[in-house]
Design a protein around this motif. Sequence first.
Motif, PDB file in Angstrom:
ATOM      1  N   GLY A 158      47.607   0.065  10.678  1.00  0.00           N
ATOM      2  CA  GLY A 158      47.443  -1.099  11.535  1.00  0.00           C
ATOM      3  C   GLY A 158      47.046  -2.327  10.750  1.00  0.00           C
ATOM      4  O   GLY A 158      46.849  -2.277   9.514  1.00  0.00           O
ATOM      5  N   PRO A 159      46.889  -3.474  11.416  1.00  0.00           N
ATOM      6  CA  PRO A 159      46.503  -4.704  10.733  1.00  0.00           C
ATOM      7  C   PRO A 159      45.084  -4.572  10.147  1.00  0.00           C
ATOM      8  O   PRO A 159      44.199  -4.003  10.760  1.00  0.00           O
ATOM      9  CB  PRO A 159      46.542  -5.751  11.815  1.00  0.00           C
ATOM     10  CG  PRO A 159      46.763  -5.063  13.095  1.00  0.00           C
ATOM     11  CD  PRO A 159      47.082  -3.640  12.832  1.00  0.00           C
ATOM     12  N   GLY A 160      44.918  -5.074   8.940  1.00  0.00           N
ATOM     13  CA  GLY A 160      43.625  -5.064   8.283  1.00  0.00           C
ATOM     14  C   GLY A 160      43.312  -3.759   7.567  1.00  0.00           C
ATOM     15  O   GLY A 160      42.295  -3.639   6.905  1.00  0.00           O
ATOM     16  N   ALA A 161      44.132  -2.757   7.697  1.00  0.00           N
ATOM     17  CA  ALA A 161      43.891  -1.486   7.021  1.00  0.00           C
ATOM     18  C   ALA A 161      44.414  -1.586   5.596  1.00  0.00           C
ATOM     19  O   ALA A 161      45.362  -2.282   5.307  1.00  0.00           O
ATOM     20  CB  ALA A 161      44.590  -0.351   7.758  1.00  0.00           C
TER      21      ALA A 161
END
Length: 66
Positions: free
Chosen positions: A62-65
Amino acid sequence: MAFFTYLHVAVSTRLAELRRDSERGDSPVPTAVIIFGLVAAALVVTGLVSDKAKEWMDAIQGPGAQ
């Protein structure tokens, strides 16, 4: 009256020809079995592709991972 006699003879002759011709094609049962088999195969392939796509989508971070 001659017209009705002619019409009767023509229809009777045509019906006799149709009854004499015993080869009228295949029964609908084999066609239905083939269609059922193709639908079953399509459902299996669709299920496998759906599972593989879901696994692939779940593997995406996901975003930010990182």
